[in-house]
Design a protein around this motif. Sequence first.
Motif, mmCIF file in Angstrom:
data_model
loop_
_atom_site.group_PDB
_atom_site.id
_atom_site.type_symbol
_atom_site.label_atom_id
_atom_site.label_comp_id
_atom_site.label_asym_id
_atom_site.label_seq_id
_atom_site.Cartn_x
_atom_site.Cartn_y
_atom_site.Cartn_z
ATOM 1 N N ARG A 186 0.054 9.001 13.189
ATOM 2 C CA ARG A 186 0.579 10.078 12.338
ATOM 3 C C ARG A 186 0.189 9.844 10.870
ATOM 4 N N LEU A 187 0.306 8.588 10.419
ATOM 5 C CA LEU A 187 -0.036 8.267 9.038
ATOM 6 C C LEU A 187 -1.532 8.430 8.784
ATOM 7 N N ILE A 188 -2.346 8.025 9.746
ATOM 8 C CA ILE A 188 -3.794 8.152 9.589
ATOM 9 C C ILE A 188 -4.193 9.624 9.476
ATOM 10 N N ARG A 189 -3.592 10.472 10.309
ATOM 11 C CA ARG A 189 -3.917 11.908 10.246
ATOM 12 C C ARG A 189 -3.546 12.491 8.874
ATOM 13 N N ARG A 190 -2.390 12.090 8.357
ATOM 14 C CA ARG A 190 -1.981 12.567 7.028
ATOM 15 C C ARG A 190 -2.944 12.071 5.957
ATOM 16 N N GLY A 191 -3.370 10.823 6.086
ATOM 17 C CA GLY A 191 -4.298 10.265 5.105
ATOM 18 C C GLY A 191 -5.650 10.952 5.138
ATOM 19 N N LEU A 192 -6.149 11.221 6.334
ATOM 20 C CA LEU A 192 -7.453 11.889 6.470
ATOM 21 C C LEU A 192 -7.435 13.286 5.858
ATOM 22 N N ALA A 193 -6.289 13.931 5.899
ATOM 23 C CA ALA A 193 -6.184 15.277 5.329
ATOM 24 C C ALA A 193 -6.288 15.265 3.805
ATOM 25 N N LEU A 194 -6.119 14.096 3.187
ATOM 26 C CA LEU A 194 -6.143 14.001 1.728
ATOM 27 C C LEU A 194 -7.493 13.567 1.173
ATOM 28 N N VAL A 195 -8.281 12.816 1.951
ATOM 29 C CA VAL A 195 -9.509 12.241 1.405
ATOM 30 C C VAL A 195 -10.645 13.263 1.419
ATOM 31 N N TYR A 196 -11.614 13.030 0.527
ATOM 32 C CA TYR A 196 -12.802 13.872 0.453
ATOM 33 C C TYR A 196 -13.936 13.150 1.178
ATOM 34 N N GLU A 197 -14.363 13.710 2.303
ATOM 35 C CA GLU A 197 -15.387 13.044 3.111
ATOM 36 C C GLU A 197 -16.684 12.855 2.329
ATOM 37 N N SER A 198 -17.064 13.829 1.504
ATOM 38 C CA SER A 198 -18.311 13.721 0.748
ATOM 39 C C SER A 198 -18.263 12.588 -0.265
ATOM 40 N N GLN A 199 -17.069 12.233 -0.706
ATOM 41 C CA GLN A 199 -16.912 11.163 -1.697
ATOM 42 C C GLN A 199 -17.015 9.781 -1.063
ATOM 43 N N ASP A 200 -16.582 9.655 0.191
ATOM 44 C CA ASP A 200 -16.609 8.348 0.856
ATOM 45 C C ASP A 200 -16.751 8.549 2.360
ATOM 46 N N LYS A 233 -5.584 12.418 -5.366
ATOM 47 C CA LYS A 233 -5.442 12.787 -3.961
ATOM 48 C C LYS A 233 -6.278 11.900 -3.040
ATOM 49 N N HIS A 234 -7.543 11.707 -3.366
ATOM 50 C CA HIS A 234 -8.432 10.927 -2.496
ATOM 51 C C HIS A 234 -7.949 9.482 -2.384
ATOM 52 N N LEU A 235 -7.611 8.868 -3.521
ATOM 53 C CA LEU A 235 -7.152 7.479 -3.497
ATOM 54 C C LEU A 235 -5.818 7.360 -2.762
ATOM 55 N N ALA A 236 -4.965 8.368 -2.903
ATOM 56 C CA ALA A 236 -3.702 8.365 -2.169
ATOM 57 C C ALA A 236 -3.959 8.430 -0.662
ATOM 58 N N GLY A 237 -4.911 9.274 -0.263
ATOM 59 C CA GLY A 237 -5.245 9.366 1.159
ATOM 60 C C GLY A 237 -5.793 8.066 1.705
ATOM 61 N N ARG A 238 -6.643 7.398 0.929
ATOM 62 C CA ARG A 238 -7.198 6.118 1.359
ATOM 63 C C ARG A 238 -6.091 5.081 1.546
ATOM 64 N N ALA A 239 -5.149 5.060 0.595
ATOM 65 C CA ALA A 239 -4.035 4.108 0.701
ATOM 66 C C ALA A 239 -3.174 4.411 1.925
ATOM 67 N N LEU A 240 -2.928 5.700 2.185
ATOM 68 C CA LEU A 240 -2.084 6.066 3.323
ATOM 69 C C LEU A 240 -2.767 5.716 4.647
ATOM 70 N N ILE A 241 -4.085 5.867 4.705
ATOM 71 C CA ILE A 241 -4.820 5.455 5.905
ATOM 72 C C ILE A 241 -4.612 3.962 6.152
ATOM 73 N N SER A 242 -4.702 3.168 5.089
ATOM 74 C CA SER A 242 -4.506 1.720 5.227
ATOM 75 C C SER A 242 -3.079 1.398 5.647
ATOM 76 N N LEU A 271 0.812 -1.206 0.000
ATOM 77 C CA LEU A 271 0.000 0.000 0.000
ATOM 78 C C LEU A 271 0.855 1.269 0.000
ATOM 79 N N ALA A 272 2.052 1.184 0.546
ATOM 80 C CA ALA A 272 2.958 2.338 0.468
ATOM 81 C C ALA A 272 3.297 2.636 -0.993
ATOM 82 N N LEU A 273 3.466 1.580 -1.795
ATOM 83 C CA LEU A 273 3.719 1.773 -3.227
ATOM 84 C C LEU A 273 2.473 2.316 -3.920
ATOM 85 N N VAL A 274 1.296 1.799 -3.542
ATOM 86 C CA VAL A 274 0.035 2.296 -4.096
ATOM 87 C C VAL A 274 -0.107 3.794 -3.811
ATOM 88 N N TYR A 275 0.207 4.194 -2.589
ATOM 89 C CA TYR A 275 0.131 5.614 -2.206
ATOM 90 C C TYR A 275 1.029 6.465 -3.105
#
Length: 234
Positions: free
Chosen positions: A199-213, A174-183, A161-165
């Motif tokens: 720390r990684l989860i916080r960074r991932g949450l900052a990238l995802v779009y809440e309205s999208q998922d 951006k959104h898919l990168a955030g989802r991968a980083l959360i994982s 998943l680090a490679l996916v990110y």
Amino acid sequence: IDRAFAAVRRQDRTRRRERERILKIVQRLETEGVEALQRLPRRDQGPPLIEALLERSWALRHDDPAQMVELARYGALAASQLNIQMYSPERVADWQCRAWAELGNACRVAENHSKAEEAFHQALRCYLRGTNDELLLARVLDLQASLHNACRRFSEARNTLALVYKIYRRNDQKHLAGRALISVGIFTGYSGEPEKCLRLIRRGLALVYESQDPGLVLGTIQSQIVFLTDCELF
């Protein structure tokens, strides 16, 4: 400039028509099951059929894993029968890659991990013969990471998943990168590093779009609670 805009409009109309065909096949699969395949007109064969089979298969992941596998298997079969004279060998390999990856994921959902491993290996072999589309590779690896997780190979899941990110960030997804980083963060927590996980989860949450998922965000916050508790940050 006018010719360029006209070309874009033509392409958009073509894609809309293709999408309508795919949705019609999906609806027939919903009502008739795989028996619908015997009565499809010839023009609905090829990529529209593959797309519809994989889309319907994915929709069944929570309700009917056995049928999910069956439809994904038909998708892989349809991809293997694509005409390389009509589509380039590389494009055919891309469709085969995607179909095998979705079959691998379906087998994972059905808890047939050995068959899932075989399907993912086949998907990656097809990828090497294709157009080397990075976003396709990211999708395959994302699904494969779910198999690593199901087999409790958390370190492999995290590295994949680090490679996916990285791929998604490189391609401005951006959104898919955030989802991968959360994982990545969650699997880091499973590996016994809850502080780094948070720390990684916080960074991932900052990238995802809440309205999208919104479900992703809710699930991530619940995971945060678990790992905050592990850190005794009550």
